[in-house]
Motif scaffolding. Structure first.
Motif, PDB file in Angstrom:
ATOM      1  N   GLY A  72       8.787  18.870  61.172  1.00  0.00           N
ATOM      2  CA  GLY A  72       8.831  19.396  62.249  1.00  0.00           C
ATOM      3  C   GLY A  72       8.078  20.917  62.304  1.00  0.00           C
ATOM      4  N   LEU A  73       7.299  20.992  61.464  1.00  0.00           N
ATOM      5  CA  LEU A  73       6.803  22.536  61.368  1.00  0.00           C
ATOM      6  C   LEU A  73       5.430  22.531  61.717  1.00  0.00           C
ATOM      7  CD1 LEU A  73       8.067  22.839  57.437  1.00  0.00           C
ATOM      8  CD2 LEU A  73       9.051  23.765  59.469  1.00  0.00           C
ATOM      9  N   SER A  74       4.855  23.924  61.771  1.00  0.00           N
ATOM     10  CA  SER A  74       3.397  24.059  62.004  1.00  0.00           C
ATOM     11  C   SER A  74       2.626  23.263  60.655  1.00  0.00           C
ATOM     12  CB  SER A  74       2.969  25.314  62.325  1.00  0.00           C
ATOM     13  OG  SER A  74       3.252  26.016  61.014  1.00  0.00           O
ATOM     14  N   ARG A  75       1.466  23.166  60.437  1.00  0.00           N
ATOM     15  CA  ARG A  75       0.609  22.848  59.331  1.00  0.00           C
ATOM     16  C   ARG A  75       0.613  24.012  58.458  1.00  0.00           C
ATOM     17  NH1 ARG A  75      -4.984  20.701  61.529  1.00  0.00           N
ATOM     18  NH2 ARG A  75      -4.594  22.220  63.207  1.00  0.00           N
ATOM     19  N   SER A  76       0.381  25.275  59.052  1.00  0.00           N
ATOM     20  CA  SER A  76       0.634  26.420  58.099  1.00  0.00           C
ATOM     21  C   SER A  76       1.980  26.535  57.688  1.00  0.00           C
ATOM     22  CB  SER A  76       0.213  27.746  58.830  1.00  0.00           C
ATOM     23  OG  SER A  76       0.968  27.914  59.970  1.00  0.00           O
ATOM     24  N   GLY A  77       3.172  26.411  58.117  1.00  0.00           N
ATOM     25  CA  GLY A  77       4.350  26.498  57.755  1.00  0.00           C
ATOM     26  C   GLY A  77       4.494  25.456  56.446  1.00  0.00           C
ATOM     27  N   ALA A  78       4.091  24.219  56.675  1.00  0.00           N
ATOM     28  CA  ALA A  78       4.343  23.207  55.662  1.00  0.00           C
ATOM     29  C   ALA A  78       3.422  23.493  54.513  1.00  0.00           C
ATOM     30  CB  ALA A  78       3.807  21.978  56.260  1.00  0.00           C
ATOM     31  N   PHE A  79       2.306  24.255  54.673  1.00  0.00           N
ATOM     32  CA  PHE A  79       1.558  24.512  53.531  1.00  0.00           C
ATOM     33  C   PHE A  79       2.154  25.623  52.852  1.00  0.00           C
ATOM     34  CE2 PHE A  79      -2.065  27.155  51.441  1.00  0.00           C
ATOM     35  CZ  PHE A  79      -2.580  25.827  50.828  1.00  0.00           C
ATOM     36  N   ARG A  80       2.624  26.733  53.246  1.00  0.00           N
ATOM     37  CA  ARG A  80       3.465  27.540  52.587  1.00  0.00           C
ATOM     38  C   ARG A  80       4.479  27.078  51.996  1.00  0.00           C
ATOM     39  NH1 ARG A  80       2.473  30.762  57.437  1.00  0.00           N
ATOM     40  NH2 ARG A  80       4.409  30.045  58.093  1.00  0.00           N
ATOM     41  N   GLN A 132      17.366  17.178  52.510  1.00  0.00           N
ATOM     42  CA  GLN A 132      18.120  16.074  53.105  1.00  0.00           C
ATOM     43  C   GLN A 132      17.164  15.096  53.815  1.00  0.00           C
ATOM     44  OE1 GLN A 132      21.116  15.071  52.319  1.00  0.00           O
ATOM     45  NE2 GLN A 132      21.505  13.450  53.698  1.00  0.00           N
ATOM     46  N   THR A 133      16.364  15.820  54.983  1.00  0.00           N
ATOM     47  CA  THR A 133      15.542  14.979  55.402  1.00  0.00           C
ATOM     48  C   THR A 133      14.553  14.415  54.999  1.00  0.00           C
ATOM     49  OG1 THR A 133      15.752  16.942  57.188  1.00  0.00           O
ATOM     50  CG2 THR A 133      13.993  15.299  57.329  1.00  0.00           C
ATOM     51  N   ARG A 178      -4.442  13.522  49.015  1.00  0.00           N
ATOM     52  CA  ARG A 178      -3.565  14.544  48.638  1.00  0.00           C
ATOM     53  C   ARG A 178      -3.879  15.856  49.791  1.00  0.00           C
ATOM     54  NH1 ARG A 178      -1.374  16.844  43.764  1.00  0.00           N
ATOM     55  NH2 ARG A 178      -1.307  19.149  43.982  1.00  0.00           N
ATOM     56  N   HIS A 179      -5.238  15.846  50.246  1.00  0.00           N
ATOM     57  CA  HIS A 179      -5.563  16.734  51.009  1.00  0.00           C
ATOM     58  C   HIS A 179      -5.042  16.753  52.354  1.00  0.00           C
ATOM     59  CE1 HIS A 179      -8.700  13.794  52.005  1.00  0.00           C
ATOM     60  NE2 HIS A 179      -8.413  14.492  53.253  1.00  0.00           N
ATOM     61  N   LYS A 180      -4.211  15.753  52.632  1.00  0.00           N
ATOM     62  CA  LYS A 180      -3.457  15.481  53.841  1.00  0.00           C
ATOM     63  C   LYS A 180      -1.881  15.556  53.588  1.00  0.00           C
ATOM     64  CE  LYS A 180      -7.142  14.512  56.437  1.00  0.00           C
ATOM     65  NZ  LYS A 180      -7.267  15.553  57.440  1.00  0.00           N
ATOM     66  N   HIS A 181      -1.215  15.878  52.404  1.00  0.00           N
ATOM     67  CA  HIS A 181       0.050  15.998  52.206  1.00  0.00           C
ATOM     68  C   HIS A 181       0.760  16.917  53.199  1.00  0.00           C
ATOM     69  CE1 HIS A 181      -0.252  13.906  47.867  1.00  0.00           C
ATOM     70  NE2 HIS A 181      -0.790  13.345  48.906  1.00  0.00           N
ATOM     71  N   ALA A 182       0.090  18.106  53.257  1.00  0.00           N
ATOM     72  CA  ALA A 182       0.672  19.463  54.144  1.00  0.00           C
ATOM     73  C   ALA A 182       0.802  18.725  55.411  1.00  0.00           C
ATOM     74  CB  ALA A 182      -0.115  20.359  53.851  1.00  0.00           C
ATOM     75  N   SER A 183      -0.366  18.277  56.104  1.00  0.00           N
ATOM     76  CA  SER A 183       0.087  17.735  57.406  1.00  0.00           C
ATOM     77  C   SER A 183       0.971  17.006  57.621  1.00  0.00           C
ATOM     78  CB  SER A 183      -1.386  17.007  57.766  1.00  0.00           C
ATOM     79  OG  SER A 183      -2.288  18.053  57.828  1.00  0.00           O
ATOM     80  N   LEU A 192       3.776  16.541  55.857  1.00  0.00           N
ATOM     81  CA  LEU A 192       5.003  17.179  55.440  1.00  0.00           C
ATOM     82  C   LEU A 192       5.208  17.902  56.807  1.00  0.00           C
ATOM     83  CD1 LEU A 192       7.441  18.231  53.646  1.00  0.00           C
ATOM     84  CD2 LEU A 192       5.868  20.216  53.193  1.00  0.00           C
ATOM     85  N   ALA A 193       4.563  18.420  57.387  1.00  0.00           N
ATOM     86  CA  ALA A 193       4.552  19.195  58.912  1.00  0.00           C
ATOM     87  C   ALA A 193       5.344  18.326  60.015  1.00  0.00           C
ATOM     88  CB  ALA A 193       3.349  19.933  59.270  1.00  0.00           C
ATOM     89  N   VAL A 194       4.940  16.803  59.879  1.00  0.00           N
ATOM     90  CA  VAL A 194       5.384  16.182  60.791  1.00  0.00           C
ATOM     91  C   VAL A 194       6.783  15.736  60.344  1.00  0.00           C
ATOM     92  CG1 VAL A 194       4.940  13.800  61.418  1.00  0.00           C
ATOM     93  CG2 VAL A 194       2.918  15.122  61.159  1.00  0.00           C
ATOM     94  N   ILE A 195       6.993  15.369  59.184  1.00  0.00           N
ATOM     95  CA  ILE A 195       8.289  15.158  58.683  1.00  0.00           C
ATOM     96  C   ILE A 195       9.470  16.187  58.949  1.00  0.00           C
ATOM     97  CG2 ILE A 195       9.846  14.435  56.930  1.00  0.00           C
ATOM     98  CD1 ILE A 195       7.439  13.538  55.410  1.00  0.00           C
TER      99      ILE A 195
END
Length: 300
Positions: A54-62, A75-76, A42-47, A49-52
């Motif tokens: 194309g976001l920064s890790r902070s953007g995915a966490f938000r 859709q993606t 679970r602690h790697k889910h945001a990372s 999501l960022a890859v999928i």
């Protein structure tokens, strides 16, 4: 007597290692389910999501925290997990699908004469005497999926273990029909709508010009001779406003003696408009306009 207590300092983990348990978003909960099903802590889910996305890790966490998922994000994500978008929006977790071992390839599946893009999970080649409802054969650089009995290729046939199709969504093309014969106009409307178009009928060139100026159409089917006047002016104005829009000109005026062939040829040549003489077969008119619309779409 007062007792002072000193709280121990807490070192925060890196942002992608924070367990974001506070969100109440349905989408976020579903994403956690999907990531967990794929064996990701679970602690790697945001990372991930960022890859999928194309976001920064902070953007995915938000996004996990704020539930700020756009339609494009959904859709993606649906394509990544090979699920329908509704699975991301459901408050109930989807039943875990059995894991299928195979190679995932981009492919096309034939449904009638329609070829749809898809993701095909392919297994081993079929051996003599073996059967699979769907088989895939390689056609150049892509795979073509067809029912077992319909496939005629001489090459190796791979088993299709799973097929994921994401149909494209689009608005029906809007077609304007300018025709002063009410019966013919009604027949054209019925035929075009049965072929997958939205149709608006116009009995006068002025009415069509006003409507097209406010909301341009995707294609036009126009009669040349209308109540003693030609459609030349509205043809010119629409072509100026929409230089590449598909247009077809119909006419029975030449045979009736109301218009000269040279005049129609001059206008049709200058404005790049095909001419079809009445009486015509509706299926042929629809086919020609469809080709013009496809050509215009390919140019965009």
């Amino acid at each position: 007597m007062q007792v002072s207590k000193t709280l121990p300092s807490i070192a925060l983990a890196p942002e992608d290692d924070i367990a974001d348990d506070g969100e109440d978003s349905v989408v976020a909960r579903r994403l956690h389910d999907f990531f967990s099903d794929h064996g990701l802590p679970r602690h790697k889910h945001a990372s991930q999501l960022a890859v999928i996305l194309g976001l920064s890790r902070s953007g995915a966490f938000r996004k996990f925290q704020d539930a700020s998922f756009s339609a494009s994000d959904l859709q993606t994500l649906a394509q990544h997990f090979q699920v329908d978008i509704s699975a991301l929006l459901s408050a109930e977790p989807a039943l875990a699908a059995p894991r299928i071992d195979g190679e995932v390839h981009d492919a096309r599946v034939l449904i009638g004469i329609l070829a749809l893009s898809c993701k095909a999970t392919l297994g081993a080649p079929l051996q003599s005497g073996e059967h699979c409802e769907l088989v895939a054969t390689q056609q150049g650089t892509e795979w073509l999926v067809q029912p077992f009995g319909a496939e005629t290729s001489q090459g190796p046939r791979r088993r299709v273990l799973q097929l994921v199709v994401t149909p494209s969504q689009r608005a029906l093309p809007r077609i304007a029909v300018l025709e002063d014969s009410r019966d013919l106009a009604a027949n054209m409307k019925d035929a075009f709508e049965a072929s997958g178009y939205r149709v608006e009928l116009f009995g006068s060139a002025a009415e069509l010009a006003e409507r097209a100026s406010a909301a341009p159409f995707d294609g036009y089917l126009m009669d040349w001779w209308l109540n003693g006047q030609t459609a030349n002016q509205v043809l010119q104005s629409i072509r100026r406003a929409q230089p590449s829009v598909p247009m077809i000109l119909t006419t029975g005026a030449i045979a009736a003696g109301y218009a000269g062939e040279a005049d129609i040829v001059q206008v049709a040549t200058a404005l790049r408009i095909p001419v079809i003489e009445k009486p015509f077969r509706l299926a042929l008119v629809i086919s020609q306009l469809r080709q013009l619309l496809e050509q215009a779409q390919a140019i965009r």
